[in-house]
Design a protein around this motif. Structure first.
Motif, PDB file in Angstrom:
ATOM      1  N   UNK A   3       0.851  -1.196   0.000  1.00 37.26           N
ATOM      2  CA  UNK A   3       0.000   0.000   0.000  1.00 37.26           C
ATOM      3  C   UNK A   3       0.884   1.243   0.000  1.00 37.26           C
ATOM      4  N   UNK A   4       0.255   2.390  -0.239  1.00 31.83           N
ATOM      5  CA  UNK A   4       0.985   3.648  -0.204  1.00 31.83           C
ATOM      6  C   UNK A   4       1.664   4.033  -1.496  1.00 31.83           C
ATOM      7  N   UNK A   5       1.433   3.284  -2.587  1.00 25.70           N
ATOM      8  CA  UNK A   5       2.001   3.643  -3.879  1.00 25.70           C
ATOM      9  C   UNK A   5       1.376   4.927  -4.403  1.00 25.70           C
ATOM     10  N   UNK A   6       2.185   5.753  -5.063  1.00 25.80           N
ATOM     11  CA  UNK A   6       1.739   7.097  -5.425  1.00 25.80           C
ATOM     12  C   UNK A   6       1.855   7.370  -6.928  1.00 25.80           C
ATOM     13  N   UNK A   7       0.965   8.236  -7.396  1.00 28.55           N
ATOM     14  CA  UNK A   7       1.114   8.933  -8.674  1.00 28.55           C
ATOM     15  C   UNK A   7       1.339  10.396  -8.335  1.00 28.55           C
ATOM     16  N   UNK A   8       2.370  11.006  -8.922  1.00 28.60           N
ATOM     17  CA  UNK A   8       2.743  12.381  -8.622  1.00 28.60           C
ATOM     18  C   UNK A   8       2.641  13.221  -9.893  1.00 28.60           C
ATOM     19  N   UNK A  52       3.976   2.581 -14.721  1.00 27.33           N
ATOM     20  CA  UNK A  52       3.605   2.950 -16.102  1.00 27.33           C
ATOM     21  C   UNK A  52       2.384   3.847 -16.223  1.00 27.33           C
ATOM     22  N   UNK A  53       2.413   5.047 -15.644  1.00 27.99           N
ATOM     23  CA  UNK A  53       1.314   5.985 -15.909  1.00 27.99           C
ATOM     24  C   UNK A  53       1.331   6.410 -17.372  1.00 27.99           C
ATOM     25  N   UNK A  86      -5.950   9.724 -17.588  1.00 34.47           N
ATOM     26  CA  UNK A  86      -4.754   9.190 -16.951  1.00 34.47           C
ATOM     27  C   UNK A  86      -4.975   7.725 -16.603  1.00 34.47           C
ATOM     28  N   UNK A  87      -4.113   6.877 -17.132  1.00 36.88           N
ATOM     29  CA  UNK A  87      -4.164   5.448 -16.859  1.00 36.88           C
ATOM     30  C   UNK A  87      -2.876   5.038 -16.137  1.00 36.88           C
ATOM     31  N   UNK A  88      -2.941   3.914 -15.450  1.00 36.79           N
ATOM     32  CA  UNK A  88      -1.754   3.393 -14.768  1.00 36.79           C
ATOM     33  C   UNK A  88      -1.950   1.909 -14.494  1.00 36.79           C
ATOM     34  N   UNK A 112      -5.301  -2.897 -14.351  1.00 35.30           N
ATOM     35  CA  UNK A 112      -5.164  -1.697 -15.166  1.00 35.30           C
ATOM     36  C   UNK A 112      -6.223  -0.724 -14.653  1.00 35.30           C
ATOM     37  N   UNK A 113      -5.832   0.518 -14.359  1.00 35.71           N
ATOM     38  CA  UNK A 113      -6.765   1.456 -13.756  1.00 35.71           C
ATOM     39  C   UNK A 113      -6.794   2.777 -14.506  1.00 35.71           C
TER      40      UNK A 113
END
Length: 392
Positions: free
Chosen positions: A225-230, A247-248, A255-257, A265-266
């Motif tokens: 947990x705690x993974x980020x997109x910045x 891989x954003x 915005x996909x990642x 895939x989100x």
């Protein structure tokens, strides 16, 4: 023209052996179980419609395996077979296709491969692109992950060991251009496992990191947990609710990642951070390209038999599924898995995948090979410098 190290496989559930050196494989009947690969080899099988997908989308693919240090180029022949061309690049990682060239991040260098063919030329009577290594910029072992090209043609890469984004420099190993706000110092400590980069408008737009740790390899205790997109421009944390994100990508304003620790895939709202699951994939996700509404991703098997401390392990068990190593093509609108490439045997981990639009059947030439030493191209006319005269 140098001969290629290539394997071909039928487009309908075909297979190809990929030992070193690679060999040609025989076709398997659709739906049939392929034979077990020999020790030290990997068997490649493709879905029934994979060749048709390549043709309909007018593209070919490149994918990398850092585990075995190989670059794969995947194309199609007019006779209905799928071509797999492979070359060795030590710890092959991030890929980026730009114009007619392919960039590849490796153990201690960023490689630039150029298409040596001129318009109308064909290599070995088959290949409409022949990629030759023309430059290897030495960075040292900085754990290059994803690679992109900005609007000025500069190479931008994720320097995972030093927790920053960089560009190449003629004197130094790299030139840092950005670091996350929570990283207090550039040090060779892989503090947060910065790993993915989305380019938009010709510049880095978003990055992914496994955590906000600011101590040496602190991310390893934060994988679940705690993974980020910045957001790069502001340093704002878009979301910190991910598990080992990678891989954003920005496509069509969205915005996909990859929420890799969950196998999803989100899509992420860049303003609110709200996420939406699109598709579950049976393996550890790394690397994504988006083409004509489809996400092309790589999945890998676990190194120790399980995805410890990740919900991906429980998710696979609940679905009575085994992890894959391969390339999956997923429709982003429906979440359906459209086509696939599967690797069984020696190769169990992949890293990145790139789309090569407009190219039907590419091949590459590897460094330090006889083909590289004998493949020489030049312009036939003399073009003087310094005002020098030439003989009539």
């Amino acid at each position: 023209m140098a001969k290629s190290n290539a394997a071909s496989t039928k487009g309908s559930a075909g297979q190809a052996e990929t030992p070193a050196p690679p060999q040609r494989g025989a076709a398997t009947a659709p739906g049939a179980e392929p034979p077990a690969p020999a020790p030290g080899t990997s068997q490649i099988t493709v879905s029934r419609g994979f060749n048709a997908w390549l043709a309909a989308n007018r593209t070919s693919l490149a994918f990398s395996s850092y585990q075995t240090g190989q670059l794969f180029l995947v194309g199609r022949h007019p006779n209905g077979t799928v071509s797999f061309n492979q070359q060795n690049f030590n710890r092959a990682m991030g890929l980026s296709w730009s114009g007619s060239r392919l960039y590849l991040g490796a153990l201690s260098q960023v490689w630039r491969l150029e298409n040596m063919l001129k318009p109308g030329e064909v290599g070995n009577e088959v290949f409409d692109a022949v990629l030759v290594p023309r430059n290897a910029q030495t960075t040292g072992d900085v754990d290059v992950h994803e690679v992109g090209i900005d609007a000025e043609g500069r190479v931008i890469f994720v320097n995972t060991k030093y927790s920053c984004l960089c560009t190449l420099d003629l004197t130094d190993s790299f030139r840092p251009i950005w670091k996350p706000p929570f990283i207090s110092k550039l040090a060779p400590e892989d503090r947060c496992h910065l790993n993915g980069m989305a380019m938009a408008g010709g510049r880095p737009a978003f990055v992914t990191a496994v955590s906000r740790s600011d101590v040496v390899t602190g991310w390893r205790e934060r994988r679940h947990q705690g993974g980020v997109i910045i957001e790069v421009a502001t340093g704002r944390i878009v979301t910190d609710q991910l598990s080992m994100p990678h891989s954003p990508r920005v496509m069509g304003g969205r915005l996909y990642a990859l929420d890799s620790g969950r196998g999803q895939i989100i899509e992420v709202d860049p303003k609110t951070g709200e996420k939406r699951d699109i598709a579950f994939c049976p393996g550890f996700l790394r690397g994504m390209s988006i083409h004509n509404g489809d996400a092309i991703v790589t999945v890998s098997k676990p190194r120790d038999g399980t995805f410890k401390h990740l919900s991906l392990d429980a998710e696979l068990q609940s679905r009575d599924a085994e992890p894959w190593c391969g390339v999956l093509i997923v429709n982003l609108a429906s979440g359906d898995l459209v086509e696939w490439v599967r690797l069984d045997g020696h190769i169990t981990e992949l890293f990145d995948v790139a789309v090569i639009p407009g190219v039907a059947c590419p091949m590459s030439i590897g460094p330090d090979t006889p083909e590289m030493r004998s493949t020489i191209t030049f312009a036939p006319e003399v073009r003087p410098l310094y005002g020098l005269a030439t003989a009539a």
